[in-house]
Design an enzyme around this catalytic site. Structure first.
Site, short mmCIF file in Angstrom:
data_model
loop_
_atom_site.label_atom_id
_atom_site.label_comp_id
_atom_site.label_asym_id
_atom_site.label_seq_id
_atom_site.Cartn_x
_atom_site.Cartn_y
_atom_site.Cartn_z
N TYR A 252 -12.96 8.08 -13.95
CA TYR A 252 -13.01 6.77 -13.28
C TYR A 252 -13.62 5.72 -14.22
O TYR A 252 -13.10 4.61 -14.34
CB TYR A 252 -13.83 6.87 -11.99
CG TYR A 252 -13.86 5.60 -11.17
CD1 TYR A 252 -12.89 5.33 -10.22
CD2 TYR A 252 -14.87 4.65 -11.35
CE1 TYR A 252 -12.91 4.17 -9.46
CE2 TYR A 252 -14.92 3.49 -10.60
CZ TYR A 252 -13.93 3.24 -9.65
OH TYR A 252 -13.96 2.09 -8.91
N ASP B 145 0.85 -1.19 0.00
CA ASP B 145 0.00 0.00 0.00
C ASP B 145 0.89 1.25 0.00
O ASP B 145 2.06 1.18 0.38
CB ASP B 145 -0.91 0.03 1.24
CG ASP B 145 -2.19 0.84 1.02
OD1 ASP B 145 -3.24 0.22 0.75
OD2 ASP B 145 -2.14 2.08 1.10
#
Ligand SMILES: NC(=O)c1ccc[n+]([C@@H]2O[C@H](COP(=O)([O-])OP(=O)(O)OC[C@H]3O[C@@H](n4cnc5c(N)ncnc54)[C@H](O)[C@@H]3O)[C@@H](O)[C@H]2O)c1
Length: 252
Positions: free
Chosen positions: A155, A36
């Site tokens: 998106y 991450d």
């Protein structure tokens, strides 16, 4: 255990679906590289896995950076000797902007994190998979990668691109023991709204009617079970396609 000794990388595994996938894979015996941009939160995922008897390491990677992707895969191989499963999960939302309101830097950021990262991580993992004639790639796309107005234009386009890339990769390497599939989640309860910086009111107004027909919100674990199926040989005949997990939302 369904993933005994399999080595997996999961991007964006400090939160939401990535975290749920990491925990489930570890429970099924996989060695998990929890990756991450937020290392502290990734370490929390690792601690949770270890406290349940699983094996995992945390690796900081901003998936928008090529050098971080290189380091991520190299670290996985150095630590666990190989790679079997790559889950390209890290992603961010846009602000529901329609085409007329898109700013270049936002478009580029959404594509860098949601789309280009998927290509780069896949490109880096492929030589390992080709050599061992075995490997699984799972891309977390979206209902927005199949339908036109589940988010803004950036998106939506970024996730449609992931779906196309998934199909192409699945077909290209189908005879090399490699499978590449995507999951298209509907609306899932995660922290993804924290990646939104101010909702576009026109875009939100246009999206609203579609939200009203969503049967229900999902939990990250609802998607993790699909990612488990796709990672095991139980799905050996499933390749180059998208599994939707949305309680029927996109069926309308
Ligand atoms: N939540 C939903 O309703 C939903 C629906 C469809 C698809 N998705 C997709 O699911 C995936 C996971 O999202 P989530 O909902 O679990 O969100 P989340 O925000 O809970 O988790 C995403 C994780 O990705 C990490 N991340 C963000 N930018 C990164 C970067 N540049 N490099 C590395 N890591 C980064 C974040 O730190 C976070 O830990 C995303 O690709 C998202 O687009 C989410």
């Amino acid at each position: 255990m369904r993933l005994e000794n399999k080595v997996s990388i999961i991007t964006g595994a400090a939160s939401g679906m990535g975290k749920a996938i990491a925990i489930l894979y570890a429970k099924e015996g996989a060695k998990v590289v929890v990756s991450d941009i937020n290392l502290e939160a990734a370490n929390n995922t690792v601690e949770e896995i270890k406290s349940n008897g699983g094996e995992a390491i945390a690796v900081m990677a901003n998936v928008a950076k090529e050098e971080d992707i290189q380091n991520l895969v190299d670290t996985a191989v150095e630590t666990y000797g190989t790679l079997d499963i790559l889950v390209n999960n890290a992603g961010i939302m846009d602000n529901f902007e329609p085409a007329g309101d898109i700013e270049d830097d936002k478009w580029e950021r959404v594509f860098a994190i949601n789309t280009t990262s998927v290509m780069r991580a896949t490109r880096k993992a492929l030589p390992i998979f080709i050599e061992k004639k075995n490997g699984v790639i799972i891309n977390i796309a979206s209902a927005g990668g199949l339908q036109g107005a589940r988010a803004g234009a950036a998106y939506t386009a970024s996730k449609h691109a992931v779906v196309g890339f998934t199909k192409n990769t699945g077909f290209m390497y189908a005879k090399k023991g490699i499978r590449c599939n995507a999951i298209a989640p509907g609306a899932v309860e995660t922290n993804i709204s924290s990646s939104m910086t101010g909702v576009n009111s026109f875009g939100m107004e246009r999206i609203q009617p579609g939200l009203a027909i969503n049967p229900r919100l999902g939990k990250p674990e609802d998607i993790a079970t699909i990612a488990l199926f796709l990672a095991t040989d139980e799905s050996s005949f499933v390749n180059g396609t998208v599994i939707t997990g949305d309680a029927g939302w996109t069926a309308y």
